[in-house]
Design an enzyme around this catalytic site. Structure first.
Site, PDB file in Angstrom:
ATOM      1  N   ASP A   1       0.851  -1.190   0.000  1.00  0.00           N
ATOM      2  CA  ASP A   1       0.000   0.000   0.000  1.00  0.00           C
ATOM      3  C   ASP A   1       0.890   1.244   0.000  1.00  0.00           C
ATOM      4  O   ASP A   1       2.080   1.171   0.321  1.00  0.00           O
ATOM      5  CB  ASP A   1      -0.900  -0.048   1.233  1.00  0.00           C
TER       6      ASP A   1
ATOM      7  N   ASP B   1      -0.288   5.229   0.784  1.00  0.00           N
ATOM      8  CA  ASP B   1      -0.573   6.218   1.821  1.00  0.00           C
ATOM      9  C   ASP B   1      -0.662   5.553   3.189  1.00  0.00           C
ATOM     10  O   ASP B   1      -1.440   4.619   3.389  1.00  0.00           O
ATOM     11  CB  ASP B   1      -1.888   6.932   1.525  1.00  0.00           C
TER      12      ASP B   1
END
Length: 225
Positions: free
Chosen positions: A18, A20
Site C-alpha cells: 500500500d 498512503d
C-alpha cells in the site's frame, strides 16, 4: 514494540505494498488539497485529525466524507471533486515524507527475490507521480491505483488482479498495508497480510485488525517471512 512472531505461509513469490500510510505519510498533502477546496467553495476547513480518519477508501469517499462532515449538500460533490483533482495535482508530494525504514524494507523484500507491486486507492496518476518524486518508483514492477479496477480495497478484486499482473498466486503474495481496508481485501483474496502500526486506520488501533502480523517499520517485515 517488537515485530510480531513469524507466521506460517507458503513460500512467497511477491508482495503488494500500500502507499498512503504505509510507505509515505501523505496527510499533509491531503490537508493542503482539501484546504484549497474549502477556500474555493467557501466551505469550512477540516482539521488534520479528522482528515486522517477519512482517508484510505479512495478520493471520492474522502470528498463525500468531508462534505458530510462540514454539513455541505451532497449535491456539491461534482464541484468539490473537480476542485480536489486540480488541487491535489498541484500539491502531490510537497507535504509528504517517506516513513523511516521503507527503503530498507523494500530493498530486503527485493533481495529475497519477490516481485513488488504498489496497490493504492489513490488515483493511479497521483500514485505514480508520488512514487517517482519520493524515489520509490524503481522498486515496483506494477503500480495500480483506485481507478485501475471496477472496485477498490477492501474489495478483493484489486489484489486478485494485481496478483495476476505479477504472475503470483494469492496465497504466495504478501499484502503490506496500514489499515482494515488492506487486511479485509487480503483475507478475501486469500493473501497473507502484515500491517504497519503507524499508518491511517480510520481512527482505530491497527492491532485490532485481523492480520498475520504487525511491524513498526517496513524494515522489520522481512524478519517475519
Amino acid at each position: 514494540m517488537p515485530a510480531a512472531s513469524p507466521f506460517r505461509h507458503p513460500p512467497l513469490q511477491a508482495a503488494i505494498v500500500d502507499l498512503d500510510g504505509t510507505m509515505v505519510d501523505t496527510l499533509g498533502d491531503f490537508c493542503a488539497a482539501l484546504d484549497r477546496v474549502a477556500d474555493e467553495l467557501a466551505l469550512p476547513r477540516v482539521a488534520a485529525a479528522e482528515v486522517e480518519r477519512m482517508v484510505g477508501k479512495g478520493s471520492e469517499h474522502l470528498i463525500r466524507s468531508v462534505l458530510a462532515h462540514v454539513g455541505a449538500d451532497a449535491g456539491r460533490f461534482e464541484a468539490a471533486w473537480a476542485s480536489y483533482q486540480r488541487s491535489y495535482a498541484e500539491v502531490n508530494g510537497r507535504h509528504a515524507r517517506v516513513y523511516p525504514g521503507v527503503v530498507q524494507g523494500l530493498e530486503q523484500l527485493r533481495a529475497r527475490g519477490l516481485a513488488l507491486a504498489c496497490l493504492t486507492n489513490k488515483p493511479t496518476a497521483f500514485a505514480r507521480e508520488l512514487l517517482q518524486a519520493k524515489g520509490l518508483a524503481a522498486f515496483f514492477a506494477q503500480v495500480f491505483g483506485g481507478d485501475a479496477f471496477a472496485r477498490k480495497k477492501p474489495d478483493p478484486l484489486p489484489l486478485l488482479a494485481t496478483c495476476q499482473a505479477l504472475g503470483s498466486a494469492p496465497a504466495r503474495t504478501l499484502m503490506l498495508g496500514d489499515s482494515s481496508n488492506d487486511a479485509q481485501a487480503a483475507r478475501a483474496a486469500g493473501c497473507p497480510v502484515v500491517l504497519v502500526t503507524y499508518g491511517y486506520n480510520h481512527g482505530r488501533p491497527v492491532r485490532e485488525v485481523d492480520a498475520d502480523g504487525w511491524v513498526d517499520s517496513l524494515a522489520e517485515a522481512a524478519a517475519l517471512l
